[in-house]
Motif scaffolding. Structure first.
Motif, PDB file in Angstrom:
ATOM      1  N   GLN A  93       0.834  -1.201   0.000  1.00  6.72           N
ATOM      2  CA  GLN A  93       0.000   0.000   0.000  1.00  6.72           C
ATOM      3  C   GLN A  93       0.869   1.251   0.000  1.00  6.72           C
ATOM      4  N   VAL A  94       0.382   2.287  -0.677  1.00  8.23           N
ATOM      5  CA  VAL A  94       1.000   3.611  -0.623  1.00  8.23           C
ATOM      6  C   VAL A  94       0.199   4.449   0.363  1.00  8.23           C
ATOM      7  N   GLN A 123      -3.759   5.009   0.197  1.00  8.05           N
ATOM      8  CA  GLN A 123      -4.417   5.332  -1.068  1.00  8.05           C
ATOM      9  C   GLN A 123      -4.853   3.991  -1.664  1.00  8.05           C
ATOM     10  N   LEU A 124      -6.086   3.617  -1.354  1.00 10.40           N
ATOM     11  CA  LEU A 124      -6.540   2.249  -1.619  1.00 10.40           C
ATOM     12  C   LEU A 124      -6.448   1.867  -3.091  1.00 10.40           C
ATOM     13  N   GLU A 125      -6.618   2.860  -3.972  1.00  9.43           N
ATOM     14  CA  GLU A 125      -6.566   2.564  -5.402  1.00  9.43           C
ATOM     15  C   GLU A 125      -5.156   2.214  -5.872  1.00  9.43           C
ATOM     16  N   ARG A 126      -4.158   2.399  -5.001  1.00  9.59           N
ATOM     17  CA  ARG A 126      -2.777   2.047  -5.352  1.00  9.59           C
ATOM     18  C   ARG A 126      -2.321   0.768  -4.639  1.00  9.59           C
ATOM     19  N   THR A 127      -3.262   0.099  -3.996  1.00  8.18           N
ATOM     20  CA  THR A 127      -2.951  -1.156  -3.302  1.00  8.18           C
ATOM     21  C   THR A 127      -2.802  -2.298  -4.305  1.00  8.18           C
ATOM     22  N   VAL A 128      -1.832  -3.162  -4.046  1.00  6.26           N
ATOM     23  CA  VAL A 128      -1.627  -4.374  -4.845  1.00  6.26           C
ATOM     24  C   VAL A 128      -1.539  -5.555  -3.882  1.00  6.26           C
ATOM     25  N   LYS A 129      -2.239  -6.632  -4.206  1.00  8.33           N
ATOM     26  CA  LYS A 129      -2.139  -7.859  -3.414  1.00  8.33           C
ATOM     27  C   LYS A 129      -1.813  -9.037  -4.324  1.00  8.33           C
ATOM     28  N   CYS A 130      -1.081  -9.995  -3.761  1.00  6.36           N
ATOM     29  CA  CYS A 130      -0.711 -11.195  -4.516  1.00  6.36           C
ATOM     30  C   CYS A 130      -0.995 -12.450  -3.698  1.00  6.36           C
ATOM     31  N   ASP A 164     -12.563   3.089  -3.152  1.00  9.90           N
ATOM     32  CA  ASP A 164     -13.299   2.718  -1.940  1.00  9.90           C
ATOM     33  C   ASP A 164     -12.790   1.416  -1.324  1.00  9.90           C
ATOM     34  N   GLY A 165     -11.757   0.824  -1.928  1.00 12.68           N
ATOM     35  CA  GLY A 165     -11.161  -0.384  -1.376  1.00 12.68           C
ATOM     36  C   GLY A 165     -11.731  -1.678  -1.916  1.00 12.68           C
ATOM     37  N   LYS A 166     -12.762  -1.587  -2.759  1.00 11.05           N
ATOM     38  CA  LYS A 166     -13.315  -2.795  -3.360  1.00 11.05           C
ATOM     39  C   LYS A 166     -12.386  -3.302  -4.464  1.00 11.05           C
ATOM     40  N   LEU A 167     -12.417  -4.597  -4.660  1.00  7.18           N
ATOM     41  CA  LEU A 167     -11.617  -5.192  -5.724  1.00  7.18           C
ATOM     42  C   LEU A 167     -11.989  -4.595  -7.076  1.00  7.18           C
ATOM     43  N   GLU A 168     -10.987  -4.154  -7.818  1.00 10.38           N
ATOM     44  CA  GLU A 168     -11.207  -3.672  -9.179  1.00 10.38           C
ATOM     45  C   GLU A 168     -10.946  -4.789 -10.179  1.00 10.38           C
ATOM     46  N   LEU A 169      -9.809  -5.481  -9.987  1.00 10.33           N
ATOM     47  CA  LEU A 169      -9.428  -6.527 -10.929  1.00 10.33           C
ATOM     48  C   LEU A 169      -8.575  -7.574 -10.231  1.00 10.33           C
ATOM     49  N   ALA A 170      -8.934  -8.831 -10.438  1.00 11.16           N
ATOM     50  CA  ALA A 170      -8.107  -9.953  -9.991  1.00 11.16           C
ATOM     51  C   ALA A 170      -7.695 -10.731 -11.232  1.00 11.16           C
ATOM     52  N   VAL A 171      -6.402 -10.856 -11.433  1.00 15.35           N
ATOM     53  CA  VAL A 171      -5.874 -11.569 -12.594  1.00 15.35           C
ATOM     54  C   VAL A 171      -5.419 -12.952 -12.135  1.00 15.35           C
ATOM     55  N   ASP A 172      -6.075 -13.979 -12.651  1.00 13.66           N
ATOM     56  CA  ASP A 172      -5.788 -15.365 -12.276  1.00 13.66           C
ATOM     57  C   ASP A 172      -4.900 -15.999 -13.343  1.00 13.66           C
ATOM     58  N   THR A 201     -10.958  -7.153  -0.775  1.00 12.12           N
ATOM     59  CA  THR A 201     -10.859  -5.731  -0.437  1.00 12.12           C
ATOM     60  C   THR A 201      -9.393  -5.362  -0.237  1.00 12.12           C
ATOM     61  N   ALA A 202      -9.153  -4.060  -0.101  1.00  8.22           N
ATOM     62  CA  ALA A 202      -7.782  -3.549   0.017  1.00  8.22           C
ATOM     63  C   ALA A 202      -7.286  -3.494   1.459  1.00  8.22           C
ATOM     64  N   ALA A 203      -7.986  -4.136   2.396  1.00  8.11           N
ATOM     65  CA  ALA A 203      -7.553  -4.127   3.796  1.00  8.11           C
ATOM     66  C   ALA A 203      -6.112  -4.611   3.910  1.00  8.11           C
ATOM     67  N   LEU A 204      -5.327  -3.927   4.739  1.00  6.72           N
ATOM     68  CA  LEU A 204      -3.900  -4.228   4.829  1.00  6.72           C
ATOM     69  C   LEU A 204      -3.630  -5.634   5.342  1.00  6.72           C
ATOM     70  N   LEU A 205      -4.315  -6.017   6.430  1.00  2.71           N
ATOM     71  CA  LEU A 205      -4.047  -7.307   7.064  1.00  2.71           C
ATOM     72  C   LEU A 205      -5.280  -8.201   7.050  1.00  2.71           C
TER      73      LEU A 205
END
Length: 212
Positions: free
Chosen positions: A120-121, A130-137, A158-166, A201-205
C-alpha cells in the motif's frame, strides 16, 4: 558499528578491493551482532542511495537528519510483526524532488518473508492508504515446484476489488489468464481450495492466515 564491504553480487570483500571497484555496497551492523542498521550504495566513491533499518530506541527524526548529511536519496524501513505477518513501513526520500517521503506499507507472511501479499502507498497528509494504489498477490507453485504470484489484485478508491488476474491455468501465457472483479470474485473463490476473501478488499491485514 561493524562495517562489511560487499560487491554488487553480495559477496564479502575487503575494503581495499572495494575501493578499487566502480560500485560496491557498505553494510553497517551493530557491534558484536548481526543486526543490520544501514546499507550504503556507493558508485565511484559517491553514495547514491542508503537503506536504513529502524530498530527499537532509534529516533526517526535524528536518523533523517543523519542521512541527509550523507545522501539526497535514502529509504528508512521499520519492521513489525503481528499474528504471523511481517509489516514493513518504508519512507523513501528523494530530496532533490521533495522534502516529504513516499510512504508505503508492505505485508509478508512470517513463513514466506520473500513474497509480499499486500503493498500500500500511504498519503503523506492523511497518513491513510491510497486504496486505489494497493496491490495484493496470492501465491502457489507451478508444475516445477516454483512459487509464483498466481493471482494479482488491484483495487478501487473505496477499497473494493477492481481486478483480480488469475494466472493459474497457464502462468507463462498472458492470453490465457482470467480476469475477475468484485461482482465475479465468488467464481474465482470456487476455483481456489483455500479461503481468499482477504483479496476481495484492500484491507492491509487479513484477520487470519488465509493462505496455506
Amino acid at each position: 558499528m561493524r562495517k562489511v564491504y560487499k560487491n554488487i553480487f553480495g559477496e564479502v570483500i575487503s575494503k581495499s578491493k572495494a575501493t578499487k571497484l566502480d560500485e560496491y555496497h557498505l553494510y553497517y551492523y551493530e557491534s558484536d551482532s548481526d543486526i543490520l542498521k544501514e546499507i550504503e550504495f556507493i558508485n565511484e566513491e559517491s553514495i547514491y542511495n542508503i537503506n536504513y533499518f529502524l530498530h527499537e530506541g532509534d529516533n526517526e527524526d535524528e536518523v533523517v537528519e543523519y542521512l541527509k548529511e550523507k545522501s539526497d536519496f535514502f529509504d528508512i524501513e521499520r519492521r513489525e510483526t503481528a499474528d504471523g505477518f511481517i509489516i514493513t513501513t518504508n519512507k523513501l526520500y528523494s530530496l532533490s524532488v521533495d522534502d516529504l517521503p513516499l510512504i508505503s506499507k508492505t505485508v509478508f507472511k512470517t513463513d514466506d518473508p520473500e513474497n509480499f501479499i499486500c503493498s500500500q502507498v500511504i498519503d503523506n497528509e492523511t497518513q491513510k492508504p491510497q486504496l486505489e494504489r494497493t496491490v495484493k498477490c496470492w501465491y502457489t507453485t507451478d508444475k516445477n515446484g516454483e512459487k509464483y504470484a498466481a493471482i494479482e489484485c488491484s483495487y478501487e478508491e473505496d477499497g473494493k476489488l477492481e481486478l483480480a488476474v488469475d494466472k493459474t491455468s497457464d502462468p507463462d501465457n498472458e492470453q490465457n489468464w482470467t480476469h475477475y472483479d468484485y461482482e465475479t470474485f465468488h467464481e474465482l473463490q470456487e476455483k481456489i481450495p483455500v479461503d481468499i476473501s482477504y483479496y476481495k478488499t484492500a484491507a492491509l491485514l487479513p484477520k487470519e492466515a488465509y493462505q496455506n
